[in-house]
Write an enzyme that holds these catalytic residues in place. Structure first.
Site, PDB file in Angstrom:
ATOM      1  N   SER A 149       0.624  -1.063   0.008  1.00  0.00           N
ATOM      2  CA  SER A 149       0.006   0.077   0.070  1.00  0.00           C
ATOM      3  C   SER A 149       0.788   1.117  -0.109  1.00  0.00           C
ATOM      4  O   SER A 149       1.762   1.500  -1.115  1.00  0.00           O
ATOM      5  CB  SER A 149      -0.951   0.113   1.220  1.00  0.00           C
ATOM      6  OG  SER A 149      -1.822   0.940   0.877  1.00  0.00           O
ATOM      7  N   ASP A 225     -10.129  -5.595  -2.831  1.00  0.00           N
ATOM      8  CA  ASP A 225      -9.324  -4.737  -1.913  1.00  0.00           C
ATOM      9  C   ASP A 225     -10.339  -3.332  -1.761  1.00  0.00           C
ATOM     10  O   ASP A 225     -10.782  -2.915  -2.696  1.00  0.00           O
ATOM     11  CB  ASP A 225      -8.113  -4.341  -2.793  1.00  0.00           C
ATOM     12  CG  ASP A 225      -7.217  -3.076  -1.717  1.00  0.00           C
ATOM     13  OD1 ASP A 225      -7.858  -2.568  -1.071  1.00  0.00           O
ATOM     14  OD2 ASP A 225      -6.267  -3.573  -1.999  1.00  0.00           O
ATOM     15  N   HIS A 258      -7.591  -6.016   1.220  1.00  0.00           N
ATOM     16  CA  HIS A 258      -6.318  -4.933   1.333  1.00  0.00           C
ATOM     17  C   HIS A 258      -5.413  -5.670   2.375  1.00  0.00           C
ATOM     18  O   HIS A 258      -4.182  -5.153   2.572  1.00  0.00           O
ATOM     19  CB  HIS A 258      -6.767  -3.799   1.407  1.00  0.00           C
ATOM     20  CG  HIS A 258      -5.823  -2.654   1.475  1.00  0.00           C
ATOM     21  ND1 HIS A 258      -4.838  -2.534  -0.016  1.00  0.00           N
ATOM     22  CD2 HIS A 258      -4.788  -1.951   2.318  1.00  0.00           C
ATOM     23  CE1 HIS A 258      -4.195  -1.534   0.273  1.00  0.00           C
ATOM     24  NE2 HIS A 258      -4.083  -1.181   1.690  1.00  0.00           N
TER      25      HIS A 258
HETATM   26  N1  LIG Z   1      -7.874   3.129   9.005  1.00  0.00           N
HETATM   27  C1  LIG Z   1      -7.901   1.769   8.801  1.00  0.00           C
HETATM   28  C2  LIG Z   1      -7.343   1.089   7.643  1.00  0.00           C
HETATM   29  C3  LIG Z   1      -5.761   1.236   7.691  1.00  0.00           C
HETATM   30  C4  LIG Z   1      -5.251   0.098   6.782  1.00  0.00           C
HETATM   31  O1  LIG Z   1      -5.865  -0.648   6.190  1.00  0.00           O
HETATM   32  N2  LIG Z   1      -3.859  -0.095   6.949  1.00  0.00           N
HETATM   33  C5  LIG Z   1      -3.344  -0.917   5.988  1.00  0.00           C
HETATM   34  C6  LIG Z   1      -2.023  -0.571   5.291  1.00  0.00           C
HETATM   35  S1  LIG Z   1      -2.986   0.830   4.098  1.00  0.00           S
HETATM   36  C7  LIG Z   1      -2.538  -1.909   6.923  1.00  0.00           C
HETATM   37  O2  LIG Z   1      -1.546  -2.888   6.461  1.00  0.00           O
HETATM   38  N3  LIG Z   1      -3.007  -2.130   8.338  1.00  0.00           N
HETATM   39  C8  LIG Z   1      -2.620  -2.922   9.228  1.00  0.00           C
HETATM   40  C9  LIG Z   1      -3.079  -4.195   9.357  1.00  0.00           C
HETATM   41  O3  LIG Z   1      -3.951  -4.736   8.488  1.00  0.00           O
HETATM   42  O4  LIG Z   1      -2.584  -5.201  10.311  1.00  0.00           O
HETATM   43  C10 LIG Z   1      -7.651   1.089  10.072  1.00  0.00           C
HETATM   44  O5  LIG Z   1      -6.707   1.585  10.692  1.00  0.00           O
HETATM   45  O6  LIG Z   1      -8.128  -0.069  10.234  1.00  0.00           O
END
Ligand SMILES: N[C@@H](CCC(=O)N[C@@H](CS)C(=O)NCC(=O)O)C(=O)O
Length: 279
Positions: A149, A225, A258
């Site tokens: 991402s 996604d 995603h």
């Molecule tokens: N704002 C949302 C989405 C944030 C999000 O999807 N972040 C992705 C990268 S863009 C991620 O890798 N989050 C950490 C995870 O899924 O463990 C949240 O904090 O749940």
């Protein structure tokens, strides 16, 4: 550049280590995680830097992706930095999850107040590689970079701008054309200013149009996604590859979202992609 070890865990015959150091580029303490495969006890090995996405830390990838088993087998060091500086008290730094803390976007900010510490591009391409090579057995001619991402964007721009430093590159669901999506426009306006002339230097599709990376690039994208349509724009990367002749394998996977279940599912292909180019 003294490294302070925070914890060390046996993992697939090697070591999962978490560290902290006073970063000269960032001007604050920075944390990172490093996986050392068993082969690193016998000599120098290739090293892969992984850049994580919005809201993540140096731990996210190392806990959630399941990369260590194959990194041990292939003899790859994994390096996972944090996603932004921490420890400032700038107004607005933590009000939004897509800007400020946890959202460094791997650029060197030029706008106040961010420019004082938000120097993630220089951190990832200069200070971090030097620091790790000074302290661990890295084969410095065999470095790769990948990410997810915001970190997929980071990996692509770092490799496209420094192909001699990062000989292999891959990405999971990268923000492929940040100048044309809301996340990128918000971050670049805040960190680089409203003048869009400076933005292209940190946009993977713009960079790829102008100059292909010498090695083939692997990108995986889930079709379920939740950020695909609005933020990721993989088609821009495909169009750029056509223009410069970049060898690009961009795979779309039905049903995958995603998150890290998607990354776990394809991490093996990414590690093998890098290992094949770095040996
Ligand atoms: N704002 C949302 C989405 C944030 C999000 O999807 N972040 C992705 C990268 S863009 C991620 O890798 N989050 C950490 C995870 O899924 O463990 C949240 O904090 O749940």
């Amino acid at each position: 550049m003294a490294l302070q070890e925070l914890s060390r865990h046996r993992c697939f015959g090697g070591w999962q280590v978490f560290l902290q150091h006073d970063s000269a580029e960032i001007g604050l303490p920075m944390k990172l995680g490093i996986y050392l495969p068993p082969a690193a006890e016998k000599g120098k090995v290739p090293a892969l830097t992984y850049l994580a996405g919005l809201t993540c830390t140096e731990e996210t990838f190392l806990i959630k992706a399941g990369a260590q088993r194959l990194a041990a087998e292939l003899g790859l060091i994994l390096i996972a930095p944090d996603t932004s500086p921490r420890g400032t008290d700038f107004p607005g730094q933590a009000e939004n999850w897509d800007f400020g803390i946890g959202a460094g976007f791997y650029v060197d900010a030029t706008e106040a107040p961010w420019q004082a510490h938000w120097r993630m591009y220089s951190y990832v391409t200069k200070e971090l590689p030097a620091l790790v090579a000074e302290n661990f057995p890295v084969d410095t001619g065999q470095r790769g970079i990948f990410g997810h991402s915001m970190g997929g964007h980071g990996a692509l721009i770092c490799a496209l701008k420094s192909p001699g430093l990062f000989r292999s590159v891959s990405a999971f669901a990268p923000i492929s054309n940040p100048v044309n999506c809301p996340w990128g426009q918000k971050a670049f306006t805040g960190y680089l200013g409203a003048d869009k002339a400076s933005w292209a230097a940190y946009d993977a599709s713009e960079l790829m149009k102008a100059q292909a990376h010498p090695n083939p690039i692997l990108v995986d994208q889930g079709e379920a996604d939740q950020f695909l349509e609005r933020e990721l724009h993989p088609h821009a990367l495909e169009a750029a590859a056509q223009i410069s002749g970049q060898q690009l394998t961009l795979r779309r996977h039905a049903g995958y979202d995603h998150g890290y279940y998607f990354i776990q599912s394809f991490i093996e292909d990414h590690l093998r992609h890098h290992a094949a180019l770095l040996k």
